[in-house]
Design a protein around this motif. Structure first.
Motif, PDB file in Angstrom:
ATOM      1  N   ALA A   1       2.859   6.085  -2.682  1.00  0.00           N
ATOM      2  CA  ALA A   1       4.093   7.032  -2.851  1.00  0.00           C
ATOM      3  C   ALA A   1       4.337   6.986  -4.241  1.00  0.00           C
ATOM      4  O   ALA A   1       4.492   8.340  -4.758  1.00  0.00           O
ATOM      5  N   ALA A   2       4.230   5.934  -5.011  1.00  0.00           N
ATOM      6  CA  ALA A   2       4.506   6.235  -6.536  1.00  0.00           C
ATOM      7  C   ALA A   2       3.287   7.045  -7.146  1.00  0.00           C
ATOM      8  O   ALA A   2       3.366   7.574  -8.372  1.00  0.00           O
ATOM      9  N   ALA A   3       2.297   7.196  -6.511  1.00  0.00           N
ATOM     10  CA  ALA A   3       1.165   7.765  -7.025  1.00  0.00           C
ATOM     11  C   ALA A   3       1.105   9.195  -6.692  1.00  0.00           C
ATOM     12  O   ALA A   3       0.251  10.291  -6.770  1.00  0.00           O
ATOM     13  N   GLY A   4       2.081   9.609  -5.680  1.00  0.00           N
ATOM     14  CA  GLY A   4       2.522  11.138  -5.671  1.00  0.00           C
ATOM     15  C   GLY A   4       1.977  11.536  -4.161  1.00  0.00           C
ATOM     16  O   GLY A   4       1.980  12.565  -3.865  1.00  0.00           O
TER      17      GLY A   4
ATOM     18  N   TYR B   1      -7.563   5.960  -7.808  1.00  0.00           N
ATOM     19  CA  TYR B   1      -8.509   4.758  -8.282  1.00  0.00           C
ATOM     20  C   TYR B   1      -7.493   3.821  -9.080  1.00  0.00           C
ATOM     21  O   TYR B   1      -7.473   2.498  -8.900  1.00  0.00           O
ATOM     22  N   ASP B   2      -6.452   4.439  -9.830  1.00  0.00           N
ATOM     23  CA  ASP B   2      -5.663   3.520 -10.506  1.00  0.00           C
ATOM     24  C   ASP B   2      -4.424   2.568  -9.419  1.00  0.00           C
ATOM     25  O   ASP B   2      -4.163   1.654  -9.488  1.00  0.00           O
ATOM     26  N   ALA B   3      -4.056   3.590  -8.421  1.00  0.00           N
ATOM     27  CA  ALA B   3      -3.310   3.243  -7.565  1.00  0.00           C
ATOM     28  C   ALA B   3      -3.934   1.817  -6.816  1.00  0.00           C
ATOM     29  O   ALA B   3      -3.161   0.991  -6.275  1.00  0.00           O
TER      30      ALA B   3
ATOM     31  N   HIS C   1     -12.178   2.213  -0.130  1.00  0.00           N
ATOM     32  CA  HIS C   1     -13.336   3.326  -0.455  1.00  0.00           C
ATOM     33  C   HIS C   1     -12.525   4.764  -0.901  1.00  0.00           C
ATOM     34  O   HIS C   1     -11.919   5.446   0.145  1.00  0.00           O
ATOM     35  N   ILE C   2     -13.196   5.119  -1.850  1.00  0.00           N
ATOM     36  CA  ILE C   2     -12.473   6.361  -2.379  1.00  0.00           C
ATOM     37  C   ILE C   2     -13.570   7.381  -2.634  1.00  0.00           C
ATOM     38  O   ILE C   2     -14.705   7.046  -2.984  1.00  0.00           O
ATOM     39  N   PHE C   3     -13.349   8.764  -2.237  1.00  0.00           N
ATOM     40  CA  PHE C   3     -14.536   9.794  -2.214  1.00  0.00           C
ATOM     41  C   PHE C   3     -14.065  11.155  -2.785  1.00  0.00           C
ATOM     42  O   PHE C   3     -13.002  11.617  -2.417  1.00  0.00           O
TER      43      PHE C   3
ATOM     44  N   VAL D   1       0.983  -1.100   0.082  1.00  0.00           N
ATOM     45  CA  VAL D   1      -0.055  -0.146   0.107  1.00  0.00           C
ATOM     46  C   VAL D   1       0.984   1.259  -0.100  1.00  0.00           C
ATOM     47  O   VAL D   1       0.657   2.050  -0.830  1.00  0.00           O
ATOM     48  N   ARG D   2       1.907   1.172   0.928  1.00  0.00           N
ATOM     49  CA  ARG D   2       2.816   2.524   1.034  1.00  0.00           C
ATOM     50  C   ARG D   2       3.518   2.686  -0.543  1.00  0.00           C
ATOM     51  O   ARG D   2       3.627   3.723  -0.632  1.00  0.00           O
TER      52      ARG D   2
END
Ligand code: ATP
Ligand code: MG
Ligand code: MG
Ligand code: MG
Length: 568
Positions: free
Chosen positions: A62-65, A178-180, A414-416, A57-58
């Motif tokens: 981090a890769a997604a900024g 979403y992609d991460a 869950h993303i919001f 997860v970490r």
């Protein structure tokens, strides 16, 4: 690691009170131990897995900024008063006082604390966008904690919060998250689905949940056989419950109509309701805390959706969750202009659940709204899925491609898109390009790190134990020497292989106990180590060992010198 120096903690018998397979196996494989309801100690094997999940997860965050931070678990009440959630959050929020009688909460989520940080640290649009995350312990006083770490009171969450001066920018970060998430759950070796989720009482524009597909899942999700379309059938959970649901449920129960004594009474009254209700809003309310699930129906009559929503805000109908006709039809795949399948769904649920019906309520509230509710036991919730399947399979998917299928899911992420809800309440603003103060758009992104461990086991096990995917296995390889304490040759080969594998970077469990082979095999299968090397006298005559993969029953005889390169 040598087993003799390790806390293996495996159990032969299935522990009492562990309902789902992941909970049973986590106890039997020595991964967790219960301290009190919803509180667990992670023992070494469990912690190793948890840390591997955290690490994936970490890395992807981090890769997604996103930038990692760590916020306190104990949060001052005044921040919650500012956001309005001190009043709204309900009994899941654990409140406490310090020695000076100042009030605090144990954080169930961190929108308030992050808003406090950002409003102090960020003053200009030039510093944005910003996405901050942490992997940290949360506390929610779940009404019924269950299934071990799947629904515990203390649990590990990865929560991220992003801040933006425009909705377009928020949407971009939302997509990046979403992609991460897609990469994270793929790396974890999980069979998962992103699904459209309800934005619930928190409002906002867009929300997706990520579900691990498993029959023990508490949510039902509808998905298309031929496209990526998927939605949470409940469409019913908000990220943060904003109403004191328990009190409202009690209120409903107080008003239960006494002349409804049997399921037949209920069904006949219910039918009348259905007949009157072409304009009815049918509501599938899932109790926010797990179980028992409340299924409810609100008859709109001549009232508008807005009037009913207003009633909800007043708290009168707060345990109920509202969906529009279109939303329900989209969720169950019914054709436009008809509530037939939904009515049927509720009917069949009522009929089939008679055996496990534990409680029901029906009546009308002060505002003249009729309502209807049933408390289900868990089995009934499963029946519901079959019923839905009867109803919807063959029906076209709302996306226009394929047909609708229903599956059970475990919510692991869950993303919001929150918009400015918190920024308005807590005045999180910056100076924008034209030098004007502007409240920030915000996104929040959660992952149930500890729940993932249980969800992975739900998907990866057999009757002997866990079958870890490579990415999360507590150990990669185990060495099982047969009767090592009697054979110098076996001991020597085992010790050498142990050193070689460690030098090659493998995480190895070396079972150096004086145990019968059967016990050693059973333990390693239970713990679920992906690769096993068995060292026995007979094969050593040919300078060979026996290799088995946990996910196969095939035994492969292999020259000793090939083992390391084979595993690489
Ligand atoms: P649920 O619907 O299962 O109660 P939630 O919607 O209340 O979850 P969120 O507020 O969306 O949870 O929190 C983000 C993530 O935290 C969830 O997707 C889930 O994976 C995890 N989570 C929430 N509650 C628990 C819990 N009691 N035990 C373990 N993990 C949890
Ligand atoms: Mg939820
Ligand atoms: Mg959620
Ligand atoms: Mg919840």
């Amino acid at each position: 690691m040598r087993t003799t120096q390790y806390l293996l903690g495996t159990l032969k018998e299935n522990p009492a009170n562990a309902e789902v397979v992941s909970h049973q196996l986590m106890l039997r494989a020595g991964m967790v131990r219960r301290v009190a309801a919803g509180l667990y100690t992670w023992t070494p094997t469990g912690l190793k897995v948890l840390r591997k999940v955290e690490q994936i997860v970490r890395e992807e965050m981090a890769a997604a900024g996103a930038l990692e931070i760590l916020m306190p678990m104990v949060q001052p009440a005044d921040l919650w008063q500012e956001s309005g959630r001190w009043e709204d959050y309900g009994p899941e929020l654990l409140r406490l006082k310090d020695r000076h009688q100042r009030e605090f909460v144990l954080g169930p989520t961190h929108e308030e604390v992050i808003s406090e940080l950002v409003r102090k640290e960020i003053s200009s649009y030039k510093q944005l966008p910003m996405n901050l995350f942490q992997i940290q312990t949360k506390f929610r006083d779940e009404i019924r904690p269950r299934f071990g770490v799947m629904r515990s009171r203390e649990f590990i969450m990865k929560d991220a919060y992003s801040f933006h001066t425009s909705d377009a920018c928020l949407e971009k970060t939302y997509q990046a998250m979403y992609d991460a998430y897609t990469r994270i759950f793929t790396r974890l070796g999980l069979n998962f689905r992103p699904v459209i989720a309800d934005t619930g009482s928190i409002g906002g524009d867009m929300s997706h949940e990520f579900h691990v597909l498993a029959s023990s899942g508490e949510d039902a999700i509808a998905f298309s056989t031929e496209s990526d379309y998927a939605a949470n059938v409940e469409l019913a959970e908000a990220v943060a419950p904003s109403t004191p649901r328990d009190e409202a449920t009690q209120e409903l129960n107080k008003q239960a109509t006494p002349n409804v004594k049997t399921i037949d009474d209920l069904v006949s009254q219910f039918n009348v309701a259905i007949e009157q209700t072409v304009k009815t809003l049918i509501v599938h309310g899932t109790d926010d805390h797990g179980e028992p699930t409340l299924v409810a129906l609100v008859i709109r009559g001549d009232h508008s959706l807005n009037e009913i929503k207003a009633a909800k805000i007043k708290g009168v109908l707060s345990p109920l969750v509202f969906a529009t006709e279109e939303e329900i039809q989209a969720a169950v795949g019914a054709g436009p202009g008809s509530l037939g399948p939904v009515g049927l769904k509720l009917r069949t649920i009522v009929d089939r659940s008679a055996a496990v019906l534990s409680d029901f309520v029906t009546g009308a509230n002060d505002d003249g709204y009729h309502y209807f509710g049933v408390n289900w036991e868990r089995d009934a919730a499963c029946t519901e899925v079959e019923d839905l399947r009867d109803v919807v399979e063959g029906d076209p998917s709302p996306c226009g491609k394929g047909t609708v299928r229903i599956a059970r899911g475990i919510e692991v992420g869950h993303i919001f898109q929150l918009g400015t809800t918190y920024s308005d309440a807590m005045k999180v603003s910056v100076l924008n390009e034209s030098g004007k103060s502007q409240n920030l758009a915000m996104g929040c992104y959660g992952i149930g790190v500890s729940r993932i461990v249980a969800a992975a086991i739900e998907q990866h096990h057999d009757d002997k134990g866990i079958i870890w995917p490579e990415a999360t296995a507590p150990f990669q390889v185990c060495i099982l020497p047969m009767n090592m304490h009697k054979s110098v040759r076996v001991k020597e080969v085992a010790e050498n292989l142990y050193s070689e594998l460690q030098a090659a970077g493998f995480d190895v469990l070396f079972d150096d106990r004086k145990e019968r082979p059967g016990v050693m095999f059973a333990d390693m299968e239970l713990v679920g180590v992906p690769h096993t090397i068995v060292i026995g006298e007979r094969n050593l005559d040919e300078k060979a060992v026996e290799y088995t993969a946990r996910n196969s029953s095939e035994k492969v005889k292999m020259p000793i010198e090939d083992v390391v390169s084979y595993l690489k």
